[in-house]
Design a protein around this motif. Structure first.
Motif, PDB file in Angstrom:
ATOM      1  N   UNK A   1       1.485  10.912  -4.305  1.00 42.92           N
ATOM      2  CA  UNK A   1       0.307  11.570  -4.879  1.00 42.92           C
ATOM      3  C   UNK A   1       0.639  12.273  -6.189  1.00 42.92           C
ATOM      4  N   UNK A   2       1.820  12.862  -6.286  1.00 42.41           N
ATOM      5  CA  UNK A   2       2.194  13.608  -7.490  1.00 42.41           C
ATOM      6  C   UNK A   2       2.592  12.689  -8.642  1.00 42.41           C
ATOM      7  N   UNK A   3       3.402  11.679  -8.356  1.00 41.48           N
ATOM      8  CA  UNK A   3       3.951  10.836  -9.414  1.00 41.48           C
ATOM      9  C   UNK A   3       3.212   9.513  -9.585  1.00 41.48           C
ATOM     10  N   UNK A   4       2.527   9.072  -8.539  1.00 42.20           N
ATOM     11  CA  UNK A   4       1.893   7.753  -8.551  1.00 42.20           C
ATOM     12  C   UNK A   4       2.858   6.721  -7.996  1.00 42.20           C
TER      13      UNK A   4
ATOM     14  N   UNK B   1       9.159   6.363 -11.477  1.00 45.60           N
ATOM     15  CA  UNK B   1      10.599   6.394 -11.237  1.00 45.60           C
ATOM     16  C   UNK B   1      10.915   6.990  -9.870  1.00 45.60           C
ATOM     17  N   UNK B   2      10.313   8.134  -9.567  1.00 44.96           N
ATOM     18  CA  UNK B   2      10.632   8.812  -8.314  1.00 44.96           C
ATOM     19  C   UNK B   2      10.260   7.986  -7.092  1.00 44.96           C
ATOM     20  N   UNK B   3       9.106   7.344  -7.133  1.00 40.60           N
ATOM     21  CA  UNK B   3       8.665   6.555  -5.983  1.00 40.60           C
ATOM     22  C   UNK B   3       9.525   5.311  -5.811  1.00 40.60           C
ATOM     23  N   UNK B   4       9.828   4.609  -6.880  1.00 40.85           N
ATOM     24  CA  UNK B   4      10.614   3.379  -6.723  1.00 40.85           C
ATOM     25  C   UNK B   4      12.045   3.702  -6.294  1.00 40.85           C
ATOM     26  N   UNK B   5      12.569   4.808  -6.757  1.00 41.77           N
ATOM     27  CA  UNK B   5      13.900   5.237  -6.322  1.00 41.77           C
ATOM     28  C   UNK B   5      13.876   5.588  -4.830  1.00 41.77           C
ATOM     29  N   UNK B   6      12.822   6.259  -4.400  1.00 38.50           N
ATOM     30  CA  UNK B   6      12.658   6.595  -2.983  1.00 38.50           C
ATOM     31  C   UNK B   6      12.478   5.332  -2.148  1.00 38.50           C
ATOM     32  N   UNK B   7      11.775   4.347  -2.674  1.00 40.22           N
ATOM     33  CA  UNK B   7      11.619   3.065  -1.988  1.00 40.22           C
ATOM     34  C   UNK B   7      12.977   2.403  -1.775  1.00 40.22           C
ATOM     35  N   UNK B   8      13.791   2.376  -2.825  1.00 39.13           N
ATOM     36  CA  UNK B   8      15.110   1.748  -2.738  1.00 39.13           C
ATOM     37  C   UNK B   8      15.996   2.487  -1.734  1.00 39.13           C
ATOM     38  N   UNK B   9      15.973   3.810  -1.792  1.00 40.58           N
ATOM     39  CA  UNK B   9      16.776   4.596  -0.848  1.00 40.58           C
ATOM     40  C   UNK B   9      16.304   4.369   0.584  1.00 40.58           C
ATOM     41  N   UNK B  10      14.985   4.307   0.778  1.00 39.53           N
ATOM     42  CA  UNK B  10      14.447   4.059   2.109  1.00 39.53           C
ATOM     43  C   UNK B  10      14.863   2.697   2.643  1.00 39.53           C
TER      44      UNK B  10
ATOM     45  N   UNK C   1       0.835  -1.206   0.000  1.00 50.63           N
ATOM     46  CA  UNK C   1       0.000   0.000   0.000  1.00 50.63           C
ATOM     47  C   UNK C   1       0.869   1.254   0.000  1.00 50.63           C
ATOM     48  N   UNK C   2       0.260   2.359  -0.392  1.00 51.83           N
ATOM     49  CA  UNK C   2       0.962   3.642  -0.352  1.00 51.83           C
ATOM     50  C   UNK C   2       1.347   4.001   1.075  1.00 51.83           C
ATOM     51  N   UNK C   3       0.464   3.701   2.023  1.00 53.06           N
ATOM     52  CA  UNK C   3       0.745   3.983   3.420  1.00 53.06           C
ATOM     53  C   UNK C   3       1.975   3.214   3.895  1.00 53.06           C
ATOM     54  N   UNK C   4       2.100   1.967   3.472  1.00 58.77           N
ATOM     55  CA  UNK C   4       3.259   1.163   3.859  1.00 58.77           C
ATOM     56  C   UNK C   4       4.544   1.733   3.258  1.00 58.77           C
ATOM     57  N   UNK C   5       4.469   2.182   2.020  1.00 61.60           N
ATOM     58  CA  UNK C   5       5.642   2.804   1.395  1.00 61.60           C
ATOM     59  C   UNK C   5       6.088   4.020   2.210  1.00 61.60           C
ATOM     60  N   UNK C   6       5.120   4.784   2.655  1.00 68.17           N
ATOM     61  CA  UNK C   6       5.410   5.981   3.441  1.00 68.17           C
ATOM     62  C   UNK C   6       5.924   5.614   4.840  1.00 68.17           C
ATOM     63  N   UNK C   7       5.198   4.762   5.542  1.00 66.45           N
ATOM     64  CA  UNK C   7       5.534   4.441   6.928  1.00 66.45           C
ATOM     65  C   UNK C   7       6.813   3.624   7.062  1.00 66.45           C
ATOM     66  N   UNK C   8       6.986   2.632   6.216  1.00 68.47           N
ATOM     67  CA  UNK C   8       8.119   1.721   6.359  1.00 68.47           C
ATOM     68  C   UNK C   8       9.383   2.208   5.669  1.00 68.47           C
ATOM     69  N   UNK C   9       9.217   2.940   4.563  1.00 66.91           N
ATOM     70  CA  UNK C   9      10.377   3.339   3.765  1.00 66.91           C
ATOM     71  C   UNK C   9      10.608   4.841   3.741  1.00 66.91           C
TER      72      UNK C   9
ATOM     73  N   UNK D   1       8.836   7.051   2.055  1.00 63.74           N
ATOM     74  CA  UNK D   1       8.482   7.684   0.778  1.00 63.74           C
ATOM     75  C   UNK D   1       7.475   8.792   1.082  1.00 63.74           C
ATOM     76  N   UNK D   2       7.760  10.032   0.695  1.00 65.46           N
ATOM     77  CA  UNK D   2       6.826  11.122   0.988  1.00 65.46           C
ATOM     78  C   UNK D   2       5.464  10.903   0.308  1.00 65.46           C
ATOM     79  N   UNK D   3       4.392  11.078   1.074  1.00 69.04           N
ATOM     80  CA  UNK D   3       3.045  10.931   0.501  1.00 69.04           C
ATOM     81  C   UNK D   3       2.839  11.906  -0.649  1.00 69.04           C
ATOM     82  N   UNK D   4       3.435  13.089  -0.545  1.00 66.59           N
ATOM     83  CA  UNK D   4       3.309  14.089  -1.611  1.00 66.59           C
ATOM     84  C   UNK D   4       3.895  13.549  -2.913  1.00 66.59           C
ATOM     85  N   UNK D   5       4.984  12.806  -2.818  1.00 67.19           N
ATOM     86  CA  UNK D   5       5.618  12.218  -3.990  1.00 67.19           C
ATOM     87  C   UNK D   5       4.723  11.143  -4.605  1.00 67.19           C
TER      88      UNK D   5
END
Length: 162
Positions: free
Chosen positions: A70-73, A77-86, A54-62, A64-68
């Motif tokens: 919401x903006x990119x889906x 690219x931006x979200x998966x890169x943020x997931x990897x960095x997290x 879920x998006x919430x899990x991406x945010x809470x566990x990794x 990933x900014x919710x704004x990101x």
């Protein structure tokens, strides 16, 4: 692709270089980490997995900014890169390779811009981060299996960075 043979070879390379693998998985729901840990002795090179469907899990566990999201889906690219960095940052950093995936396995959820089969792959390690997109053909099971295989291949390629 013979996943077991590939993983055995990758496991040896990771062990030789003292590297650990971390995964952040969305569309595969833990299939990458399961493939890795199916191999006996994987505790020598597999550190942990974040299953962030879920998006919430991406945010809470990794982180990933919710704004990101919401903006990119979530499939971007931006979200998966943020997931990897997290995943990398939350795993103690160091000699780790973090791989993240987020995609649309189907049969629903696709759009003109992001058709079913779209998968973003991200990575992060001490030398940087990046992402790329692939679009797979097939049903849900086939898209997920191809994603696992490509993620394992990505890990193999990233070992060369060390």
């Amino acid at each position: 692709m013979d996943l077991n043979s590939s993983l055995e070879s990758i496991a040896q390379k990771l062990t030789d270089k003292g590297l650990m693998v971390v995964t952040a998985e969305s569309c595969t729901g833990g299939m990458i980490s399961a493939a890795c840990t199916d191999l006996a002795g994987s505790s020598q090179w597999f550190d942990r997995a974040f299953i962030t469907y879920s998006n919430e899990a991406k945010h809470e566990m990794l982180g990933v900014p919710m704004e990101l999201i919401e903006a990119a889906g979530a499939v971007s690219m931006d979200v998966v890169k943020s997931m990897a960095k997290g995943a990398y940052n939350r795993s103690g950093k160091g000699r780790r390779i973090a791989v993240a995936v987020s995609g649309i396995a189907g049969p629903d959820g696709g759009s003109e811009d992001k058709p079913v089969g779209t998968v973003w792959f991200g990575f992060a390690h001490a030398k940087g981060a990046g992402a790329h997109k692939l679009i797979f053909e097939g049903d849900r099971a086939q898209v997920r299996q191809q994603t696992v295989e490509k993620a394992i291949n990505l890990i193999n390629n990233l070992i060369e960075d060390f």
